[in-house]
Structure formats: structure tokens, C-alpha cells
Design a protein around this motif. Structure first.
Motif, PDB file in Angstrom:
ATOM      1  N   ALA A  27      13.476  44.964 -21.860  1.00 34.05           N
ATOM      2  CA  ALA A  27      12.455  45.065 -22.905  1.00 34.05           C
ATOM      3  C   ALA A  27      12.452  46.485 -23.454  1.00 34.05           C
ATOM      4  CB  ALA A  27      11.084  44.693 -22.354  1.00 34.05           C
ATOM      5  N   ALA A  28      11.836  46.633 -24.602  1.00 31.96           N
ATOM      6  CA  ALA A  28      11.935  47.885 -25.332  1.00 31.96           C
ATOM      7  C   ALA A  28      11.246  49.057 -24.636  1.00 31.96           C
ATOM      8  CB  ALA A  28      11.343  47.714 -26.724  1.00 31.96           C
ATOM      9  N   GLY A  29      10.395  48.794 -23.668  1.00 37.16           N
ATOM     10  CA  GLY A  29       9.765  49.913 -22.969  1.00 37.16           C
ATOM     11  C   GLY A  29       8.251  49.818 -23.027  1.00 37.16           C
ATOM     12  N   ALA A  30       7.617  50.912 -22.732  1.00 34.09           N
ATOM     13  CA  ALA A  30       6.168  50.915 -22.582  1.00 34.09           C
ATOM     14  C   ALA A  30       5.477  51.079 -23.928  1.00 34.09           C
ATOM     15  CB  ALA A  30       5.757  52.035 -21.633  1.00 34.09           C
ATOM     16  N   ALA A  31       5.663  50.099 -24.800  1.00 35.93           N
ATOM     17  CA  ALA A  31       4.960  50.122 -26.080  1.00 35.93           C
ATOM     18  C   ALA A  31       3.496  49.765 -25.847  1.00 35.93           C
ATOM     19  CB  ALA A  31       5.600  49.146 -27.048  1.00 35.93           C
ATOM     20  N   THR A  32       2.629  50.391 -26.579  1.00 34.98           N
ATOM     21  CA  THR A  32       1.199  50.124 -26.435  1.00 34.98           C
ATOM     22  C   THR A  32       0.839  48.834 -27.162  1.00 34.98           C
ATOM     23  OG1 THR A  32       0.749  52.491 -26.364  1.00 34.98           O
ATOM     24  CG2 THR A  32      -1.112  51.017 -26.841  1.00 34.98           C
ATOM     25  N   PRO A  33       0.292  47.832 -26.463  1.00 33.30           N
ATOM     26  CA  PRO A  33      -0.086  46.591 -27.140  1.00 33.30           C
ATOM     27  C   PRO A  33      -1.139  46.839 -28.210  1.00 33.30           C
ATOM     28  CG  PRO A  33      -0.083  46.322 -24.747  1.00 33.30           C
ATOM     29  CD  PRO A  33       0.031  47.794 -25.023  1.00 33.30           C
ATOM     30  N   PRO A 196       2.333  39.228 -32.886  1.00 26.81           N
ATOM     31  CA  PRO A 196       2.163  39.511 -31.451  1.00 26.81           C
ATOM     32  C   PRO A 196       1.571  38.318 -30.700  1.00 26.81           C
ATOM     33  CG  PRO A 196       1.374  41.350 -32.776  1.00 26.81           C
ATOM     34  CD  PRO A 196       1.641  40.219 -33.732  1.00 26.81           C
ATOM     35  N   ASN A 197       1.729  38.329 -29.383  1.00 24.81           N
ATOM     36  CA  ASN A 197       1.157  37.276 -28.561  1.00 24.81           C
ATOM     37  C   ASN A 197      -0.348  37.501 -28.378  1.00 24.81           C
ATOM     38  OD1 ASN A 197       0.923  39.327 -26.665  1.00 24.81           O
ATOM     39  ND2 ASN A 197       2.408  38.464 -25.232  1.00 24.81           N
ATOM     40  N   GLN A 198      -0.944  36.686 -27.544  1.00 22.64           N
ATOM     41  CA  GLN A 198      -2.399  36.737 -27.396  1.00 22.64           C
ATOM     42  C   GLN A 198      -2.884  38.061 -26.817  1.00 22.64           C
ATOM     43  OE1 GLN A 198      -0.275  34.665 -25.968  1.00 22.64           O
ATOM     44  NE2 GLN A 198      -0.812  34.174 -23.843  1.00 22.64           N
ATOM     45  N   ASP A 199      -1.999  38.808 -26.161  1.00 21.67           N
ATOM     46  CA  ASP A 199      -2.373  40.111 -25.608  1.00 21.67           C
ATOM     47  C   ASP A 199      -2.045  41.273 -26.548  1.00 21.67           C
ATOM     48  OD1 ASP A 199      -3.301  38.980 -23.206  1.00 21.67           O
ATOM     49  OD2 ASP A 199      -1.265  38.916 -22.403  1.00 21.67           O
ATOM     50  N   GLY A 200      -1.566  40.961 -27.749  1.00 18.83           N
ATOM     51  CA  GLY A 200      -1.246  42.006 -28.705  1.00 18.83           C
ATOM     52  C   GLY A 200       0.123  42.625 -28.536  1.00 18.83           C
ATOM     53  N   GLU A 201       0.986  42.029 -27.695  1.00 18.68           N
ATOM     54  CA  GLU A 201       2.330  42.562 -27.479  1.00 18.68           C
ATOM     55  C   GLU A 201       3.301  42.044 -28.534  1.00 18.68           C
ATOM     56  OE1 GLU A 201       3.387  43.095 -22.923  1.00 18.68           O
ATOM     57  OE2 GLU A 201       2.587  41.094 -23.311  1.00 18.68           O
ATOM     58  N   ARG A 202       4.154  42.931 -29.037  1.00 22.25           N
ATOM     59  CA  ARG A 202       5.238  42.501 -29.905  1.00 22.25           C
ATOM     60  C   ARG A 202       6.315  41.810 -29.067  1.00 22.25           C
ATOM     61  NH1 ARG A 202       7.076  47.563 -33.452  1.00 22.25           N
ATOM     62  NH2 ARG A 202       7.343  48.392 -31.336  1.00 22.25           N
ATOM     63  N   LEU A 203       7.017  40.897 -29.703  1.00 19.36           N
ATOM     64  CA  LEU A 203       7.952  40.030 -28.987  1.00 19.36           C
ATOM     65  C   LEU A 203       9.023  40.820 -28.227  1.00 19.36           C
ATOM     66  CD1 LEU A 203       9.054  37.246 -28.289  1.00 19.36           C
ATOM     67  CD2 LEU A 203      10.139  37.176 -30.539  1.00 19.36           C
TER      68      LEU A 203
END
Length: 327
Positions: A27-33, A196-203
Motif C-alpha cells: 500500500a502507498a503508506g501512512a496516508a491520513t484518511p 474513499p471507503n467508509q473510513d475515508g481511506e483512498r483505495l
């Protein structure tokens, strides 16, 4: 022929080793949701394990009409299937990998449908690749019908949640709309831009991605093909190789990648054909094209990934207006 057989055997053995040593694309790393997505929350509640298990493969397009011929000049039936004595590599079910999953949606009659897909690297970390015949019904301002992408779906689980497809976020080549599923078979691919998903994360931040390769020709080995049979609790994977196939059916013209893998039935459309790539995998084709990916469970086809695929990717990643049916 003996030399080629030995080369293929070595490539297949190498592929088996790669499956053991090459993990999913990171995954791309610790992106902030971002903020929670209410659309994703609604879809997550709608697509229960029972509904996902009951979803059917995308309906096949009607058979292309053929011109009548006199008995003395009738052509042989197209050879869309295994050759006599051809070795068909086996497939196996497994829990999948994060960048590969399945779309779920409801058709106009309310029936749940499904198609396979994969996450491809993009600047905004939000892009999914699948077959054109899976996505074309969502062009332009087509009404939303619970369309969402579930990465690594298996056994009724949504390990990373569900990612809605953005409004006006479906990109299918204009040639596919204009020519139709058969005459436009060489353009049977498409992209979907997700929210984004329900938690605000990009795919891509959540699951990683595969690299899109274009202009690499038809011959690839080893190839790892993954697809979700309709109604099955887990995806299938198979190790094989691709070759060049010139259509023998005038109604479905074009040159395609051909791959032998057992058990790839309805629902696997859109599933990726992957080759090893530094750090993970790259996609060189998807199940789609020449009779929408193959008429038998043993042989699958992909539209060739060339300039048209790259142009469509560029349109999807720059926010250009998507193509749409002309009527």
C-alpha cells in the motif's frame, strides 16, 4: 516446438517460485484518511454477505448477427476454446490479494451482479481496471445502482471495506460504445474512479496497486491470472502464459492475448493478467474481448493493451469527460 515447450515449462516453474516469493503490491503508506464517506457506509450496509454470495455474473451480450450463407460456402465455427490435446494449466482457489477484487452492483431489475477487477496505480490513488462489458452500463449520468468495489473479497468478507464509484467516474472507450460488444471487442476494457471507503481511506492507500503496462505485445510468461467466479466464496488464480490470437470470427475482429487456464467461468470477466514487476505485479491484460473474454472455462482472451488503453487511462486520471453512448 520442443525448445518452445521447454521454455514454457521453465517459465511456469519460475512463476510458481514467484508466487511464493512475491507478495502483494505494498500500500502507498501512512496516508491520513479523510472524513468518513456516507455513500460507502450505505453500500457497506447494503452488500451483506448473503447479497454478495448471491450476486450473478454480468449478463453476456447478445450473440452478434451473422449474414446467411449458402450451405456450400458456410464457414467453420470459430475456434473459441482449447485446441485438441492442448495442456490447460489448473487453477486453485485462494483468499486473494489486496489489489484484486470484485465489483458489486444491482441491475435495472434489482438483481445483484458481479465482475472482477484490479487496482492500478494512479496519481490520485483511486483507479480500478475491469472489462468494458462490465462497466459500460454506468456511463455518464447512468443511475447509481449500488455500484462499489470490494478489494480482496472472499468468504463473504470485505477486508478493506467497499469503495463507491464516483459519479461520472466510469471510462470505457468511445469505440466500444459506437461499435458494440462484438465489433468493438478489441476495446473491451474500462476504468472506474472510486471514492474513499467508509473510513475515508483512498483505495490505493488501503490496498496498494498493480502497474499498468501497455504496448508490450502478446507474448508474456509467466502470467498470473486472477478472477472471481460468480457465486464462489473465493477467487481463482492460475499460472500460465499468453500468446497472440487473431480472431477467426468476422463479427468480433481484432488481435488478442490468449491464455489457457482452467475454471475461469462467468464472473471472472475483468480479472487481471499479471506479470512480475519490481515490488509486486503489473497488469498486461484483463479477461475481456473476443466473445467477451472467452466462451469456454479453459481459454480466456484479452483486448490488446496499446495506445487506446493508455489514452483511456490518461483520460481517467486527468478528469477528462468520460465517453458515452451516442444514442
Amino acid at each position: 516446438m520442443v525448445r518452445r515447450t521447454r521454455l514454457i515449462s521453465r517459465a511456469t516453474a519460475a512463476a510458481a517460485t514467484l508466487l511464493l516469493t512475491t507478495g502483494p503490491v505494498p500500500a502507498a503508506g501512512a496516508a491520513t484518511p479523510g472524513p468518513t464517506n456516507p455513500t460507502a457506509k450505505r453500500l457497506n450496509a447494503y452488500w451483506t454477505p448473503a447479497r454478495m454470495a448471491a450476486a450473478l455474473p454480468a449478463p453476456a451480450p447478445p450473440t452478434a448477427p451473422t449474414a446467411p450463407t449458402a450451405p456450400s460456402t458456410a464457414a467453420a465455427a470459430p475456434a473459441d476454446g482449447p485446441r485438441p490435446g492442448e495442456f490447460i494449466p489448473p487453477s486453485r482457489s485462494f483468499d486473494g490479494i489486496p489489489p484484486v477484487g470484485t465489483f458489486f452492483w444491482t441491475d435495472a431489475g434489482g438483481t445483484g451482479r458481479t465482475c472482477s477487477a484490479s487496482v492500478v496505480h494512479s496519481p490520485d490513488h483511486d483507479l480500478v481496471l475491469s472489462a468494458g462489458h462490465c462497466l459500460k452500463g454506468y456511463s455518464g449520468t447512468a443511475p447509481e445502482r449500488n455500484l462499489g468495489f470490494v478489494p480482496q473479497y472472499h468468504d463473504g468478507l470485505k477486508p478493506f471495506g467497499i469503495f463507491p464509484v464516483r459519479s461520472n467516474g466510469v471510462y470505457v472507450p468511445q469505440e466500444y460504445y459506437d461499435k458494440g460488444e462484438h465489433a468493438g471487442s478489441a476495446y473491451d476494457f474500462g476504468f472506474a474512479v472510486t471514492e474513499p471507503n467508509q473510513d475515508g481511506e483512498r483505495l490505493e492507500d488501503a490496498v496498494g496497486a498493480v502497474r499498468l503496462l501497455t504496448g508490450t505485445g502478446w507474448f508474456h510468461a509467466p502470467v498470473r491470472m486472477i478472477g472471481y467466479p460468480g457465486g464462489a466464496p473465493k477467487p481463482l488464480e492460475c499460472l500460465s502464459w499468453t500468446t497472440r490470437w487473431v480472431s477467426d470470427d468476422p463479427a468480433d475482429p481484432g488481435t488478442f492475448e490468449r491464455i489457457a487456464c482452467d475454471g475461469f467461468v462467468g464472473g471472472t470477466s475483468g480479472g487481471p493478467m499479471l506479470v512480475p514487476w519490481p515490488g509486486g505485479w503489473a497488469v498486461i491484460g484483463i479477461i475481456g474481448g473476443y466473445h467477451t473474454g472467452g466462451n469456454t472455462p479453459q481459454i480466456s482472451y484479452s483486448a490488446s493493451f496499446g495506445s487506446a488503453t493508455r489514452d483511456l487511462y490518461d483520460a481517467a486520471t486527468t478528469g477528462a469527460p468520460p465517453a458515452a453512448p451516442t444514442s
